[in-house]
Design a protein around this motif. Structure first.
Motif, short mmCIF file in Angstrom:
data_model
loop_
_atom_site.label_atom_id
_atom_site.label_comp_id
_atom_site.label_asym_id
_atom_site.label_seq_id
_atom_site.Cartn_x
_atom_site.Cartn_y
_atom_site.Cartn_z
N SER B 149 -60.62 -13.31 -3.94
CA SER B 149 -59.36 -13.71 -4.57
C SER B 149 -59.65 -14.80 -5.60
O SER B 149 -60.74 -15.38 -5.62
N GLY B 150 -58.66 -15.07 -6.46
CA GLY B 150 -58.85 -16.08 -7.51
C GLY B 150 -59.29 -17.42 -6.93
O GLY B 150 -60.24 -18.03 -7.42
N GLY B 151 -58.61 -17.85 -5.89
CA GLY B 151 -58.94 -19.14 -5.29
C GLY B 151 -60.32 -19.14 -4.66
O GLY B 151 -61.04 -20.14 -4.71
N LYS D 51 -51.80 -12.27 -1.69
CA LYS D 51 -50.75 -12.18 -2.71
C LYS D 51 -51.14 -11.22 -3.83
O LYS D 51 -50.39 -10.29 -4.15
N SER D 52 -52.31 -11.46 -4.38
CA SER D 52 -52.74 -10.61 -5.49
C SER D 52 -52.89 -9.16 -5.03
O SER D 52 -52.52 -8.23 -5.75
N THR D 53 -53.42 -8.97 -3.84
CA THR D 53 -53.60 -7.62 -3.33
C THR D 53 -52.25 -6.90 -3.26
O THR D 53 -52.16 -5.72 -3.63
N ALA D 171 -45.97 -11.15 -11.81
CA ALA D 171 -46.67 -12.31 -12.38
C ALA D 171 -47.55 -12.93 -11.31
O ALA D 171 -47.05 -13.44 -10.32
N ASP D 172 -48.87 -12.84 -11.53
CA ASP D 172 -49.81 -13.37 -10.54
C ASP D 172 -50.28 -14.74 -11.01
O ASP D 172 -51.08 -14.84 -11.94
N GLU D 173 -49.75 -15.76 -10.39
CA GLU D 173 -50.11 -17.14 -10.76
C GLU D 173 -49.90 -17.39 -12.25
O GLU D 173 -50.83 -17.76 -12.97
MG LIG Z 1 -54.67 -14.05 -6.19
#
Ligand SMILES: [Mg+2]
Ligand SMILES: Nc1ncnc2c1ncn2[C@@H]1O[C@H](COP(=O)(O)OP(=O)(O)OP(=O)(O)O)[C@@H](O)[C@H]1O
Ligand SMILES: Nc1ncnc2c1ncn2[C@@H]1O[C@H](COP(=O)(O)OP(=O)(O)OP(=O)(O)O)[C@@H](O)[C@H]1O
Ligand SMILES: [Mg+2]
Lengths: 286, 228, 286, 228
Positions: B149-151, D51-53, D171-173
Motif C-alpha cells: 500500500s502507499g503507506g 482502502k486502496s484495494t 479519490a484515493d488520498e
Molecule cells: Mg492506499
C-alpha cells in the motif's frame, strides 16, 4: 565477488523478460552469422576446387632440354608446379577426352601435337591481370612456342571466384557489425527501461563500478548463452536439412561439413564480445 | 584559517545565495541557510514552494543555477564526480515519491544501501530485518513495492534512508501517506536518530507534524525564505 | 482520423529515443535482407547463364528423316529446344574448339562424325535425375544411336546450381523471418517500457482500438522509414563499391545491377509489414 | 422485479461479501457496503487497512477473489471486457500514486480522458484549461509531470479525474501531498461535484479532512469494516 555474481543473478531473475529478449536477439544474430559462415565455408571449398583447375599450358619448341627449361619457368614469380606432358601423352589424353570423336584419330600416324608444360600458379597469382603478365613472361622465353591459358574462360571464372569471395567476406563483415548493432540497441533499450532504477542506485551512493559490473557480467552471460543457442539452432536445422535432402544430391559433389571446433570458439567469442560491447556502449552514457 | 574550515566547525550545511531556475522561472531564489550539526529542521511551505528542490540540490539530484552549497566541508558544485557516491553514503534520503526499485523486493531495496558501502551479508541481513521491524514492515520483507500500500511503500522508503546510519537525513514529506499513529512512529524514529547525533532535515506541509514536534522551522514561499 | 494521426505523431515525438531505436533496427534488417537480395539477384544471373549451357547431345543413326525425328523428340516431356547439327558442322566446330590441335584434322578425307541433335531442356527438367530419365527416353528412340550429356560434369554443375539456389532461397527466408523477429522484439521491448502508460490509458476509459491504432500507424510509419533508409544505405554502399572496384574486373563478366523498381516495392512492403506485424504481436498480449 | 433492477434504484455501488486475498492474506474480508447515488463517503483506516484495494476493485484495476460488486446496475465480475472502457468513462479516479503519463504534458494527460470519449478538440482545449484553472495549475499546462512538485502532480491527477464530469469519483488520498490551503480547495472542488449530483468516495487517513467535512465515514482495519 560472490556478492557481485549474486547481484548479477538476481538482476537477471528480476528482469527475466528483458534478458530473454536480449538473449533471443543475440541468438538470432549469431544464428545468422554462423549460418552465413557455414554457407561460406562450404561454398568456399567449391571455389577452391575450381581454382585448382586454373593452369597455363606452355607449348614447347622441339627442344629436348626439358629439365633445364622447367627450372627456368619455375624461377618465374607466381609459378607453383610444373608438369611435363609429352606429345604422346597429349594425344592419349585427347583421345580419352573425346571418346565419341576418337574415331578421328585412329588413322593418324605421325603425331602433330607439341610437347607441353602444364603450369600451376600460387594462389596469390590467381588474378586475371597477374596471369596475363605471367603468361607473356613465359611466352617470351626462347624455348616456348606458344602459351594457352583458357583466356576468356579463365578470366570469367576467376572473376566469379572473386565476386563470390569478396561479396562473401563483405556480407560476413556487414552481418557481424549489424548484429552487434542490434545487440547494442537491444541492451540500450533494456537500459532505457531501467534507467530509473540506475538513477536510484546512484542516489543511494552506488559507485559507477558497483552499478556497471553486474551488467557486464550479465552481458557476457547473455552473449555466451545466445551464442550457444544460435549455433545449436543452426546445427539442428543443418541436421534436419541433411537428413531430408537427397543425400547423393549434395554429397557426391562436395562434403558439406559443419563448423570446426575452431570456428565454434570464434563464433562464441564474437557472441560474448557483442554482449559485452552492447553493455559497454549502453553504459557509456549513463 | 580557510573559509571552508571555519564552516566545517559549526555548520554541516551552508547555502550562500542559492538560486535554481527552471526555464525562466525561479524555483529557489537567493536562499541563505546555515544548518548546524545535529540540528532538527523543518522546511515548510505550500505546494510548489521549492521544498523538494532545496533538498534535491543538497543531495545533488538537481544542479545549482547560481550560488554555493557546502555540505560537511565539501563544496558540492566543485566535487569530483567519482567522489559523489561517497558523499551520498553519508546522507539518507526519503524521497517524496519513494523511489523504490520496482523489480527488487523490500529486502533488496534496503540492503542495496548497505551493499553499496561494502558491508558483509550477515550484517546486512540482520540490519535490514531490524530496521523493518522498527517501521512495522517485517512481514513484507519479501514483497515487491507494487504489492504494498502507499503507506507501506513510504515506510520502506524511510527504512532505506536510515539503514546506513547516515550523518544527515533528508526527509521529503516522510509521512504524507501515513495515518496519524504510523506517522508518529516514523517521527519518533527520526527523532531517535537525531538524539544519536544525526542532522535531520524534513520538508513537509503538515503543520501537525511541526506543531507536535521540536526543532527549527524554515518557511518557503514561491522559492523565497519567508521565515527562518 | 486527424486526431488519430495527431496522436500517432505526438506519440512518436514523446518517445523519440524508442522510435529511433526501432527504426534503426528495421533499417538494419531491411539493409541485410536487401543486401542479400542484391547479392542473390546478381549471382542468380550467373547461374542462369550456366544453366543455359546444359544440353543433351543425341547422335543419330544415318536416317534422313530429320524433321520427323525432331518432332518426336520435341514431344517428350522436358524438351524445350532442338538444334540439328550436321556432321559437317560438327567437324568445323571441333576444329574451331581445338585451335592448336586442329592440325590433326587437316588430312582427313571422310568425316567419321555422326549427325546430332543438340537438345535444350525446360528449367523444370534441369535436375540430375530428370535429365537421366529424359536421356534414356531419347536413347530408346529407334533413330537414335547414342546419347551424351556431360554426365559427371553436368551433374556436378546442376548440383552447384541447386545448392546455391536452395541455400540462397533458404537464407533469404531465414533473414526475412529473423528480421521480423528482431523488429517484433524491439517493438515488444518498447511496449514493455511503456506498459505503465498503456495501463493508465485503460484506466481512464480508453478502448483497445483507441490505444492500439496510433501504434499501428507509427508501426507502419517506422517500417516505411526503416525500409527506405535500409535501401538507401545499401544503394550508397553499392555506389561506393562500384566506383572503387576495378570496373573491368566485374563488368566485363556480368552486369552487376541494382534492384528493380518491382523489388524496391516488395522490400518496402516487407518492411512496412514487419513494422505492422511487430506491433500486432507486441499488442496482442496487452 | 429483478434484484439488479431494485438495486439500481437506490444504490449506485453495492458490495456483497467481497473478499480479496493476496496469497493467503486477506486484504479485504467480507465487505458489505451500499452506497447511494450522490452520497459523499469517506473510507478511512490506518496504512495497509485495504482502502486502496477497495477502490481498485470498484474500478477494476484488481479482481475480486469472492463476492459481488454491482456498480450502476452492472455486475462487474460478469462485465464483457469490451464494455469495461465505457463503465470507466462514468468514473473519475484520483490515484494514490497519481499515475500521470510521464511522456505527456499536463494538457495531454488531462485531454486524454476527453479524447477517449470522442470530444471535439475545441471543446477539449477549453475544458482542460478551465479545469486547470480550478486546481491552480493553469501555468503548468505544458509542463511534463517530472517537472512538477509532488503537490502539483496531485492536482493534475485531480483535474484529470473530474474533467470528464463523471458520475462517480473515486479519490484515493487526494490531498496527501497538499498543504492545508490547497487541500481545502481540492475538497471544495469535490464537494461542488457532489452538489451537482456526483457520487464521491474518498479514501483517506487524514482525520482533518473528515472532521472538517460532511458525509458518511466507513472505517476499515485489517481488511474489515469496523465502523459504517
Ligand atoms: Mg492506499
Ligand atoms: N524539473 C523541473 N522542471 C521544471 N520545473 C520544475 C522542475 N522541478 C520542479 N519544478 C518547479 O519548481 C517549483 C518548486 O518545486 P518543488 O518540487 O521544490 O516544490 P515543493 O515545495 O516540493 O512542493 P510540494 O509540496 O508540492 O512537493 C514548482 O513550481 C515546480 O513546478
Ligand atoms: N498487489 C498486491 N500484492 C500483494 N499484497 C498487496 C497488493 N496490493 C495490496 N496488498 C496488501 O493489501 C493490504 C491493503 O493494501 P491497500 O493498498 O488497500 O492499503 P491502504 O488502506 O490503501 O493503505 P495506505 O493508506 O497505506 O495506502 C496491504 O497490506 C498491502 O500490502
Ligand atoms: Mg515536494
Amino acid at each position: 565477488m560472490i556478492l557481485l555474481i549474486n547481484r548479477a543473478i538476481t538482476d537477471i531473475l528480476n528482469n527475466k523478460f528483458l534478458y530473454i529478449v536480449s538473449i533471443f536477439t543475440i541468438t538470432i544474430s549469431i544464428f545468422i552469422v554462423s549460418m552465413f559462415t557455414l554457407f561460406f565455408v562450404n561454398t568456399n571449398k567449391i571455389m577452391d576446387s575450381w581454382e585448382k583447375g586454373i593452369k597455363i599450358m606452355a607449348y614447347l619448341k622441339s627442344d629436348k632440354n626439358i629439365e633445364e627449361n622447367r627450372k627456368k619457368i619455375l624461377n618465374l614469380y607466381g609459378v607453383k608446379e610444373i608438369k611435363f606432358i609429352s606429345k604422346k601423352n597429349a594425344l592419349n589424353l585427347l583421345k580419352k577426352q573425346m571418346k565419341r570423336q576418337s574415331s578421328l584419330f585412329t588413322n593418324i600416324e605421325s603425331n602433330p601435337l607439341p610437347d607441353a608444360f602444364e603450369i600451376k600458379m600460387i594462389n596469390f597469382a590467381k588474378n586475371h591481370k597477374k596471369i596475363d603478365v605471367l603468361a607473356s613472361q613465359i611466352e617470351s622465353l626462347p624455348f616456348i612456342d606458344d602459351v594457352e591459358y583458357g583466356e576468356k574462360w579463365i578470366v570469367k571464372y576467376i572473376n566469379i571466384f572473386n565476386l563470390f569471395k569478396f561479396t562473401g567476406y563483405g556480407i560476413c563483415v556487414v552481418f557481424f557489425i549489424t548484429s552487434i548493432f542490434i545487440v547494442v540497441n537491444t541492451i540500450k533499450l533494456i537500459f532505457y527501461s531501467r534507467k530509473e532504477e540506475l538513477k536510484i542506485m546512484r542516489l543511494v551512493g552506488a559507485t559507477d563500478n558497483f552499478i556497471k559490473n553486474p551488467f557486464y557480467i550479465s552481458g557476457v552471460f547473455q552473449g555466451f548463452i545466445g551464442g550457444i543457442l544460435g549455433i545449436l539452432i543452426l546445427f539442428i536445422i543443418y541436421l534436419m536439412v541433411l537428413t531430408n535432402v537427397d543425400k547423393e544430391f549434395i554429397l557426391d559433389f562436395i562434403n558439406v561439413r559443419f563448423l570446426s571446433f575452431y570456428e565454434y570458439i570464434i563464433l562464441i567469442l564474437c557472441s560474448i564480445f557483442s554482449g559485452w560491447f552492447g553493455c559497454y556502449i549502453a553504459l557509456k552514457k549513463i | 584559517m580557510k573559509l571552508e574550515d571555519k564552516i566545517k566547525k559549526d555548520a554541516i550545511i551552508r547555502m550562500f545565495h542559492v538560486n535554481r531556475k527552471y526555464g525562466s522561472v525561479y524555483a529557489l531564489k537567493d536562499i541563505n541557510i546555515e544548518i548546524k550539526k545535529n540540528e532538527f529542521v523543518f522546511i515548510t511551505g505550500p505546494s510548489g514552494a521549492g521544498k523538494s528542490t532545496l533538498l534535491k540540490l543538497c543531495y545533488l539530484e538537481e544542479k545549482l543555477t547560481e550560488g554555493q552549497i557546502i555540505i560537511d566541508g565539501i563544496n558540492i558544485s566543485r566535487i569530483l564526480p567519482k567522489k559523489i557516491p561517497f558523499l551520498r553514503r553519508k546522507i539518507g534520503i526519503i524521497f517524496q515519491d519513494y523511489k523504490l526499485i520496482l523489480t527488487k523486493t523490500v529486502f533488496e531495496n534496503i540492503s542495496l544501501v548497505l551493499e553499496v558501502s561494502g558491508h558483509k551479508i550477515s550484517y546486512i541481513k540482520k540490519k535490514v530485518r531490524s530496521i523493518l521491524r522498527t517501521v512495522g514492515m517485517e512481514e513484507k520483507i519479501n514483497s515487491y513495492p507494487l504489492g504494498l500500500s502507499g503507506g507501506e511503500q513510504q515506510r520502506v522508503a524511510v527504512a532505506r534512508a536510515v539503514v546506513g546510519n547516515p550523518e544527515i537525513i533528508f526527509a521529503d514529506e516522510p509521512t504524507g501517506s501515513l495515518d496519524k499513529i504510523t506517522a508518529k512512529k516514523i517521527m519518533e524514529l527520526l527523532k531517535s536518530f537525531h538524539n544519536r547525533g544525526t542532522t535531520v532535515i524534513i520538508a513537509t506541509h503538515d503543520n501537525f507534524l511541526i506543531n507536535n514536534s521540536y526543532g527549527r522551522v524554515i518557511s518557503l514561499k514561491n522559492g523565497k525564505i519567508i521565515k527562518n
